[in-house]
Motif scaffolding. Sequence first.
Motif, PDB file in Angstrom:
ATOM      1  N   ARG A   1      -2.970  -1.934  -9.284  1.00 24.74           N
ATOM      2  CA  ARG A   1      -3.742  -2.039  -8.051  1.00 24.74           C
ATOM      3  C   ARG A   1      -4.212  -0.689  -7.530  1.00 24.74           C
ATOM      4  NH1 ARG A   1      -0.153  -6.892  -5.146  1.00 24.74           N
ATOM      5  NH2 ARG A   1      -0.164  -8.228  -6.992  1.00 24.74           N
ATOM      6  N   SER A   2      -3.850   0.352  -8.237  1.00 28.02           N
ATOM      7  CA  SER A   2      -4.276   1.693  -7.853  1.00 28.02           C
ATOM      8  C   SER A   2      -5.599   2.034  -8.537  1.00 28.02           C
ATOM      9  CB  SER A   2      -3.228   2.724  -8.245  1.00 28.02           C
ATOM     10  OG  SER A   2      -3.732   4.038  -8.107  1.00 28.02           O
ATOM     11  N   LYS A   3      -6.516   2.587  -7.771  1.00 25.14           N
ATOM     12  CA  LYS A   3      -7.780   3.051  -8.336  1.00 25.14           C
ATOM     13  C   LYS A   3      -7.674   4.499  -8.793  1.00 25.14           C
ATOM     14  CE  LYS A   3     -10.615  -0.024  -5.468  1.00 25.14           C
ATOM     15  NZ  LYS A   3     -11.683  -0.091  -4.430  1.00 25.14           N
ATOM     16  N   VAL A   4      -6.596   5.152  -8.398  1.00 27.70           N
ATOM     17  CA  VAL A   4      -6.422   6.574  -8.697  1.00 27.70           C
ATOM     18  C   VAL A   4      -5.715   6.791 -10.029  1.00 27.70           C
ATOM     19  CG1 VAL A   4      -5.355   8.716  -7.895  1.00 27.70           C
ATOM     20  CG2 VAL A   4      -6.401   7.144  -6.254  1.00 27.70           C
ATOM     21  N   ILE A   5      -4.661   6.030 -10.289  1.00 23.64           N
ATOM     22  CA  ILE A   5      -3.828   6.250 -11.472  1.00 23.64           C
ATOM     23  C   ILE A   5      -4.592   6.145 -12.786  1.00 23.64           C
ATOM     24  CG2 ILE A   5      -1.860   5.330 -12.787  1.00 23.64           C
ATOM     25  CD1 ILE A   5      -0.540   4.704 -10.075  1.00 23.64           C
TER      26      ILE A   5
ATOM     27  N   ALA B   1       0.832  -1.206   0.000  1.00 20.95           N
ATOM     28  CA  ALA B   1       0.000   0.000   0.000  1.00 20.95           C
ATOM     29  C   ALA B   1       0.867   1.256   0.000  1.00 20.95           C
ATOM     30  CB  ALA B   1      -0.924  -0.004   1.210  1.00 20.95           C
TER      31      ALA B   1
ATOM     32  N   VAL C   1       2.256   1.684  -3.597  1.00 16.30           N
ATOM     33  CA  VAL C   1       1.227   2.190  -4.504  1.00 16.30           C
ATOM     34  C   VAL C   1       0.989   3.677  -4.267  1.00 16.30           C
ATOM     35  CG1 VAL C   1      -1.228   2.067  -5.115  1.00 16.30           C
ATOM     36  CG2 VAL C   1       0.098  -0.037  -4.841  1.00 16.30           C
ATOM     37  N   GLU C   2       1.003   4.096  -3.007  1.00 16.41           N
ATOM     38  CA  GLU C   2       0.819   5.518  -2.700  1.00 16.41           C
ATOM     39  C   GLU C   2       1.981   6.345  -3.243  1.00 16.41           C
ATOM     40  OE1 GLU C   2       0.172   8.484   1.144  1.00 16.41           O
ATOM     41  OE2 GLU C   2      -0.579   6.422   1.233  1.00 16.41           O
TER      42      GLU C   2
ATOM     43  N   GLU D   1       8.496  -0.249 -12.463  1.00 23.25           N
ATOM     44  CA  GLU D   1       7.142  -0.736 -12.736  1.00 23.25           C
ATOM     45  C   GLU D   1       7.046  -1.423 -14.091  1.00 23.25           C
ATOM     46  OE1 GLU D   1       3.706  -1.076 -11.308  1.00 23.25           O
ATOM     47  OE2 GLU D   1       5.400  -1.424 -10.009  1.00 23.25           O
TER      48      GLU D   1
ATOM     49  N   GLU E   1       1.320   6.745  -6.938  1.00 23.91           N
ATOM     50  CA  GLU E   1       0.247   7.728  -7.134  1.00 23.91           C
ATOM     51  C   GLU E   1       0.771   9.148  -6.923  1.00 23.91           C
ATOM     52  OE1 GLU E   1      -3.499   4.885  -5.660  1.00 23.91           O
ATOM     53  OE2 GLU E   1      -2.590   6.351  -4.302  1.00 23.91           O
TER      54      GLU E   1
ATOM     55  N   TYR F   1       1.995  -3.410  -9.736  1.00 27.10           N
ATOM     56  CA  TYR F   1       1.470  -2.673  -8.592  1.00 27.10           C
ATOM     57  C   TYR F   1       0.677  -1.445  -9.022  1.00 27.10           C
ATOM     58  CZ  TYR F   1       4.548  -5.843  -6.184  1.00 27.10           C
ATOM     59  OH  TYR F   1       5.150  -6.988  -5.730  1.00 27.10           O
ATOM     60  N   MET F   2       1.031  -0.866 -10.144  1.00 28.13           N
ATOM     61  CA  MET F   2       0.276   0.265 -10.661  1.00 28.13           C
ATOM     62  C   MET F   2      -1.167  -0.142 -10.960  1.00 28.13           C
ATOM     63  SD  MET F   2       1.227   2.746 -13.880  1.00 28.13           S
ATOM     64  CE  MET F   2       2.797   3.245 -13.182  1.00 28.13           C
TER      65      MET F   2
END
Length: 230
Positions: free
Chosen positions: A135-139, A68, A71-72, A125, A75, A132-133
């Motif tokens: 797994r981000s809901k933001v990117i 986590a 991932v942050e 990446e 982001e 792992y990218m």
Amino acid sequence: MPSTTVTATKQEPTRRQQLAGRTRERIFRIALKEFADKGFSGARVEGIASRAKVNIRMIYHYFGGKEALYVEVLEHVLARLREAELAVALDVEKVDPAVGIVQLYDFTESHFSAHPELLCLLSWENLNRARYMKRSKVIPVMSSPVLDKLRRLIERGETAGTLREGIDPLHLYVTLVSLAYFHKSNAYTLSHMFGTPMLTPSWQAAHRKQAHALVRSFLVDEAVVKDAFA
């Protein structure tokens, strides 16, 4: 009787909250450097905690764990790129289209120069196939403003006849990023292989000048493109 107004005041954070915020920020800054230097697999939670002078449990408390936190970090660096793209002072309705496109290349190249950690994290990446990218809901919703600017500049240039027809905005965006990226992300190996210090300001400036010429030729000269795909 005079009316009274109630003014809402923002509650100041307590000292404990301030300390917690600074601790979280310190962990995050150190984690960013660790992940940029070593990638997800090479970085260790123990090392991050040690350098941040905190207990390992604090990392799980503030971020939920190594993945986590990573991932942050991704982001964060991509959001910073998007913020910089939004701040680009370029009037796409007035600037000469070819000049505007070269300016967007310059912005991208300058951002990579100022943020080498972004280059490193993107390289890691890509080695992990964006594991792992994903797994981000933001990117996925961070659409690049540069792509929209390129699309409008191409439309104006084609209409005015100053740019050749058939330029695809996404292909052009990837080309500009490639020209701004490769000579920086691979500078250490290329410098060693060819005995040329490619990270010196003079070499980087010369490469930028060459990139300008390549982009301008691609934008206006139909023969260049035909020869390339002949």
